[in-house]
Design a protein around this motif. Structure first.
Motif, PDB file in Angstrom:
ATOM      1  N   UNK A   1       1.344   4.329 -13.007  1.00  0.00           N
ATOM      2  CA  UNK A   1       1.947   2.991 -13.040  1.00  0.00           C
ATOM      3  C   UNK A   1       1.043   1.964 -13.705  1.00  0.00           C
ATOM      4  N   UNK A   2      -0.097   2.410 -14.223  1.00  0.00           N
ATOM      5  CA  UNK A   2      -1.024   1.546 -14.953  1.00  0.00           C
ATOM      6  C   UNK A   2      -1.452   0.335 -14.110  1.00  0.00           C
ATOM      7  N   UNK A   3      -1.658   0.556 -12.832  1.00  0.00           N
ATOM      8  CA  UNK A   3      -2.196  -0.499 -11.967  1.00  0.00           C
ATOM      9  C   UNK A   3      -1.172  -1.448 -11.383  1.00  0.00           C
TER      10      UNK A   3
ATOM     11  N   UNK B   1       0.833  -1.206   0.000  1.00  0.00           N
ATOM     12  CA  UNK B   1       0.000   0.000   0.000  1.00  0.00           C
ATOM     13  C   UNK B   1       0.868   1.258   0.000  1.00  0.00           C
ATOM     14  N   UNK B   2       1.945   1.266   0.780  1.00  0.00           N
ATOM     15  CA  UNK B   2       2.787   2.450   0.883  1.00  0.00           C
ATOM     16  C   UNK B   2       3.445   2.801  -0.440  1.00  0.00           C
ATOM     17  N   UNK B   3       3.654   1.791  -1.308  1.00  0.00           N
ATOM     18  CA  UNK B   3       4.292   2.058  -2.600  1.00  0.00           C
ATOM     19  C   UNK B   3       3.401   2.889  -3.520  1.00  0.00           C
ATOM     20  N   UNK B   4       2.117   3.012  -3.200  1.00  0.00           N
ATOM     21  CA  UNK B   4       1.218   3.824  -4.028  1.00  0.00           C
ATOM     22  C   UNK B   4       1.456   5.324  -3.854  1.00  0.00           C
ATOM     23  N   UNK B   5       2.040   5.726  -2.749  1.00  0.00           N
ATOM     24  CA  UNK B   5       2.076   7.131  -2.364  1.00  0.00           C
ATOM     25  C   UNK B   5       3.451   7.758  -2.632  1.00  0.00           C
ATOM     26  N   UNK B   6       3.517   9.090  -2.582  1.00  0.00           N
ATOM     27  CA  UNK B   6       4.790   9.774  -2.856  1.00  0.00           C
ATOM     28  C   UNK B   6       5.874   9.369  -1.863  1.00  0.00           C
ATOM     29  N   UNK B   7       7.127   9.510  -2.316  1.00  0.00           N
ATOM     30  CA  UNK B   7       8.290   9.198  -1.497  1.00  0.00           C
ATOM     31  C   UNK B   7       9.124  10.464  -1.349  1.00  0.00           C
ATOM     32  N   UNK B   8       9.531  10.756  -0.129  1.00  0.00           N
ATOM     33  CA  UNK B   8      10.339  11.941   0.155  1.00  0.00           C
ATOM     34  C   UNK B   8      11.685  11.475   0.682  1.00  0.00           C
TER      35      UNK B   8
ATOM     36  N   UNK C   1       0.127  -5.271  -6.961  1.00  0.00           N
ATOM     37  CA  UNK C   1       0.980  -5.754  -5.862  1.00  0.00           C
ATOM     38  C   UNK C   1       0.183  -5.831  -4.562  1.00  0.00           C
ATOM     39  N   UNK C   2      -0.692  -4.863  -4.346  1.00  0.00           N
ATOM     40  CA  UNK C   2      -1.546  -4.924  -3.161  1.00  0.00           C
ATOM     41  C   UNK C   2      -2.458  -6.151  -3.230  1.00  0.00           C
ATOM     42  N   UNK C   3      -3.007  -6.414  -4.412  1.00  0.00           N
ATOM     43  CA  UNK C   3      -3.848  -7.598  -4.576  1.00  0.00           C
ATOM     44  C   UNK C   3      -3.075  -8.884  -4.308  1.00  0.00           C
ATOM     45  N   UNK C   4      -1.811  -8.922  -4.756  1.00  0.00           N
ATOM     46  CA  UNK C   4      -0.982 -10.091  -4.478  1.00  0.00           C
ATOM     47  C   UNK C   4      -0.769 -10.263  -2.968  1.00  0.00           C
ATOM     48  N   UNK C   5      -0.486  -9.164  -2.295  1.00  0.00           N
ATOM     49  CA  UNK C   5      -0.259  -9.227  -0.842  1.00  0.00           C
ATOM     50  C   UNK C   5      -1.517  -9.658  -0.115  1.00  0.00           C
ATOM     51  N   UNK C   6      -2.670  -9.169  -0.543  1.00  0.00           N
ATOM     52  CA  UNK C   6      -3.920  -9.578   0.104  1.00  0.00           C
ATOM     53  C   UNK C   6      -4.199 -11.059  -0.144  1.00  0.00           C
ATOM     54  N   UNK C   7      -3.894 -11.517  -1.349  1.00  0.00           N
ATOM     55  CA  UNK C   7      -4.055 -12.944  -1.632  1.00  0.00           C
ATOM     56  C   UNK C   7      -3.132 -13.799  -0.776  1.00  0.00           C
ATOM     57  N   UNK C   8      -1.889 -13.323  -0.575  1.00  0.00           N
ATOM     58  CA  UNK C   8      -0.963 -14.057   0.290  1.00  0.00           C
ATOM     59  C   UNK C   8      -1.462 -14.081   1.729  1.00  0.00           C
ATOM     60  N   UNK C   9      -2.081 -12.953   2.165  1.00  0.00           N
ATOM     61  CA  UNK C   9      -2.653 -12.921   3.510  1.00  0.00           C
ATOM     62  C   UNK C   9      -3.801 -13.922   3.637  1.00  0.00           C
TER      63      UNK C   9
END
Length: 476
Positions: free
Chosen positions: A354-356, A311-318, A361-369
């Motif tokens: 990033x075209x989704x 989820x954090x990868x969706x947001x800006x990085x400083x 990646x979030x969907x993959x992580x949720x599936x792994x959970x």
């Protein structure tokens, strides 16, 4: 010192951690354990069992020594311990990644520039340029949305899973050693019984041969006894091979080469008997105690934290980068504080187009959970089933041993009475041989039933998640 207003939004964002917070396995639809074991019977106590060492209750010093050696040198346990070491190192790495990184450097540059005349003479020659520089640079990415914190959380949960896997390896190992030891003692006892039966048959054969010479027994009786002796001798051979196989297995389980423990285990001893009452506790305590269930729960916690990383990868990085250097065209410039240069460069980046990819990646992580949650539920159900099956088998085996003991007592009386009748001339040799065969069979059946009961006791200890000890914390 007051915080500048321009930094307040960053301070607020730095306290933000995206992704779901782990609330325990109950949030994943965990199975609720029953209040008590439904298959518990006589001999099972609801008292809480001691985690380790369960084998002390068998009262066998040789087994105690084998378990000690195996826990200290078995390769499977050492593999689990090595993986725990890796997990702990991963946590240290993730914690370090949250801190600034810096490096120092020193540079000397010599350049020959043809066609460049920096002297101002206009001669069109070439210029040699020397450059000396020393300094260091640092960089730091602000964990605005908690991605790094989630990585630390996931690594910490992975350590818990690795610790539980070490305990699970110990549970499996101690049970395997116990099973192999019981089987070894059983085969040794059966070999002794088979040899004793063969010796009795040889004595009867000798007596029958004497009676044949005296004309009171037939040649058919002699041949029947010879065949019985041959069968008894042949039955010893596979038992001997099985005995040697268990000797080899115990040596390897203890981390030694086959044959290394023959001197320790060569003396024939009886199969150790379990205590009259076995503490089994309750299902809820079982689930908290069994290492495989605890490992599955920690893996679920780690998989949940990894959703926040995605989820954090969706947001800006400083990030901030800083550079401080000193130098010039002469070595002495390295010591001239007037030649210090400094650069500070904050950078804000955001891969919004990033075209989704991040959503995937979030969907993959949720599936792994979700997979980890299903595995946890499976581990819980498997643990409950193991315990119930083991309780049922152990209770049935206790009854089997009691029945076998009664059968042996009956066969002993029958064989003794038949020999008396034979000596009195009121029974044939065939009657005596059949009674002796039934007595030997009953004796062997009792020995096997006793060994199976102790083996089922060992299996019950494994099903209850016993036989492990807490892992030592890492040295600071």
């Amino acid at each position: 010192m007051r915080t500048p207003l321009v930094l307040l939004p960053l301070a607020v964002l730095a306290a933000c951690t995206v992704g779901p917070n782990y609330a325990g396995p109950s949030s994943a639809g965990a199975v609720k354990p029953p209040a008590g074991f439904v298959r518990a019977a006589d001999g099972a106590s609801t008292a809480a069992p001691a985690v380790a060492p369960w084998w002390n209750a068998l009262g066998d010093a040789t087994l105690d020594e084998l378990e000690r050696r195996a826990l200290a040198a078995n390769p499977n346990v050492q593999v689990a311990e090595a993986r725990l070491k890796q997990a702990r190192a991963s946590l240290r790495l993730e914690r370090a990644n949250a801190l600034p990184s810096g490096s120092a450097n020193a540079t000397y540059l010599h350049a020959q520039l043809p066609g460049f005349d920096l002297s101002g003479s206009g001669g069109g020659g070439s210029t040699a340029l020397d450059l000396y520089n020393a300094g260091f640079d640092a960089s730091w990415e602000i964990d605005l949305f908690g991605g790094q914190r989630r990585k630390v959380e996931a690594a910490r949960a992975s350590i818990g899973a690795a610790e539980a896997n070490v305990a699970d390896a110990q549970v499996s190992l101690t049970a395997e050693v116990g099973q192999a030891y019981v089987n070894l003692r059983d085969r040794q006892q059966r070999i002794v019984l088979a040899r004793q039966a063969a010796e009795r048959q040889r004595a009867m054969l000798k007596l029958t041969e004497q009676r044949e010479a005296a004309g009171t027994a037939s040649a058919l009786d002699v041949e029947r006894l010879r065949g019985l002796v041959e069968q008894s001798d042949a039955a010893i051979l596979p038992l001997t091979a099985e005995r040697d196989a268990y000797l080899n297995a115990l040596a390897v389980l203890a981390g030694e080469a086959p044959g290394a423990l023959d001197a320790l285990l060569g003396e024939v001893r009886a199969v150790p008997l379990p205590p009259a009452e076995v503490a089994v506790g309750d299902p809820a305590a079982l689930l908290q105690r069994r290492p495989d269930v605890r490992a599955a729960e920690r893996q679920l916690a780690s998989a949940t934290a990894k959703i926040g990383v995605a989820e954090a990868a969706k947001f800006p990085r400083l990030s901030f980068m800083g550079l401080i250097g000193i130098g010039g065209s002469k070595p002495g410039d390295l010591f001239d504080l007037g030649n210090i240069s400094a650069i500070a460069a904050p950078q804000l980046s955001w891969n919004f187009l990033d075209f989704g990819r991040n959503a995937a990646r979030v969907g993959q992580a949720e599936g792994a959970r979700d997979e980890a949650a299903a595995q946890y539920r499976g581990a819980v159900l498997g643990a409950l089933r193991d315990a119930e099956d083991s309780l049922s088998r152990y209770a049935a085996r206790r009854l089997t041993v009691a029945s076998a003991a009664r059968s042996l007592a009956t066969a002993d009386r029958s064989a003794r009475l038949m020999r008396q009748r034979f000596d009195a001339g009121t029974a044939t040799l065939i009657d005596v041989l059949d009674a002796e065969r039934q007595r030997v069979s009953a004796e062997q059946a009792l020995s096997q039933a006793t060994a199976a009961m102790t083996a089922d006791y060992v299996a019950l200890q494994k099903a209850l998640g016993l036989g492990w000890s807490p892992v030592n914390p890492p040295r600071s």
